[in-house]
Design a protein around this motif. Sequence first.
Motif, mmCIF file in Angstrom:
data_model
loop_
_atom_site.group_PDB
_atom_site.id
_atom_site.type_symbol
_atom_site.label_atom_id
_atom_site.label_comp_id
_atom_site.label_asym_id
_atom_site.label_seq_id
_atom_site.Cartn_x
_atom_site.Cartn_y
_atom_site.Cartn_z
ATOM 1 N N HIS B 43 0.834 -1.209 -0.075
ATOM 2 C CA HIS B 43 -0.138 0.121 0.012
ATOM 3 C C HIS B 43 0.696 1.388 0.111
ATOM 4 O O HIS B 43 0.122 2.359 0.026
ATOM 5 C CB HIS B 43 -0.960 -0.063 1.166
ATOM 6 N N CYS B 44 2.117 1.197 0.263
ATOM 7 C CA CYS B 44 2.879 2.449 0.465
ATOM 8 C C CYS B 44 3.873 2.486 -0.902
ATOM 9 O O CYS B 44 4.727 1.630 -0.945
ATOM 10 C CB CYS B 44 3.676 2.511 1.599
ATOM 11 N N SER B 45 4.060 3.898 -1.549
ATOM 12 C CA SER B 45 5.069 3.686 -2.546
ATOM 13 C C SER B 45 6.289 3.754 -1.965
ATOM 14 O O SER B 45 7.427 3.181 -2.107
ATOM 15 C CB SER B 45 4.806 4.696 -3.652
ATOM 16 N N HIS B 46 6.420 5.029 -0.790
ATOM 17 C CA HIS B 46 8.037 5.247 -0.413
ATOM 18 C C HIS B 46 7.888 4.411 0.974
ATOM 19 O O HIS B 46 7.488 4.880 2.081
ATOM 20 C CB HIS B 46 8.057 6.583 -0.201
ATOM 21 N N LYS B 47 8.387 3.068 1.170
ATOM 22 C CA LYS B 47 8.392 2.480 2.167
ATOM 23 C C LYS B 47 9.753 1.888 2.686
ATOM 24 O O LYS B 47 10.565 2.495 1.861
ATOM 25 C CB LYS B 47 7.651 0.917 1.961
ATOM 26 N N PRO B 48 9.879 1.640 4.028
ATOM 27 C CA PRO B 48 11.156 1.464 4.583
ATOM 28 C C PRO B 48 11.997 0.488 3.748
ATOM 29 O O PRO B 48 11.252 -0.754 3.600
ATOM 30 C CB PRO B 48 11.024 0.938 6.008
ATOM 31 N N ASP B 49 13.106 0.482 3.192
ATOM 32 C CA ASP B 49 13.652 -0.422 2.124
ATOM 33 C C ASP B 49 14.675 -1.271 2.789
ATOM 34 O O ASP B 49 15.665 -1.686 2.294
ATOM 35 C CB ASP B 49 14.269 0.575 0.979
ATOM 36 N N SER B 50 14.544 -1.154 4.185
ATOM 37 C CA SER B 50 15.860 -2.020 4.663
ATOM 38 C C SER B 50 15.166 -2.397 5.926
ATOM 39 O O SER B 50 13.969 -1.904 6.695
ATOM 40 C CB SER B 50 17.046 -1.222 5.025
ATOM 41 N N VAL B 51 15.542 -3.547 6.528
ATOM 42 C CA VAL B 51 15.243 -4.015 7.802
ATOM 43 C C VAL B 51 15.406 -3.008 8.755
ATOM 44 O O VAL B 51 14.332 -2.875 9.731
ATOM 45 C CB VAL B 51 15.941 -5.467 8.111
#
Lengths: 93, 93
Positions: B43-51
């Motif tokens: 649902h989110c385009s800019h999402k957290p891209d790391s653990v």
Amino acid sequence: IIATMSLEQAAKIVSDVFYKYAGEDDKKQTLSRDELKKLLQAHCSHKPDSVTKLDKLVKRLDDNKDNQIDIVEFGALIGMMANNCEAGFREGH
Amino acid sequence: IIATMSLEQAAKIVSDVFYKYAGEDDKKQTLSRDELKKLLQAHCSHKPDSVTKLDKLVKRLDDNKDNQIDIVEFGALIGMMANNCEAGFREGH
């Protein structure tokens, strides 16, 4: 239609409504108690119907205790409203 | 159309999306870290891209430290997303 609306469109509505009222006084990035009251009157059907309830709501939302509600604290109010939607269905409103 | 959408319809979207993912494990009223991750991916385009960013987000949202995100804590995430919408415009994205 609503089901296909994305979370980001919901966030956009939250942003539009928030900044419409937050922008009324000189503190453009936060809602004062009065701005929150006007926002609720215009946008929420089940709103706090007494001064004490409004103060309780502001106190609960105002995490950093600056007597203003910023947009992340306002997000928690949306979460409470969402919770009522769910709760409302469960109680068969 | 979005402008006329009310805050309550936005709250309804937040509720629909939240309970769709929260309902996956036995704790139906809260999002686990993995459920939040799946929700963000969908649902989110800019999402957290790391653990680490996801863990930081969970820690920041998880006010009552139960390692789960309830709908009011999730509302704060919507507030952060709304903030990016506004910030995005200001920086002329």
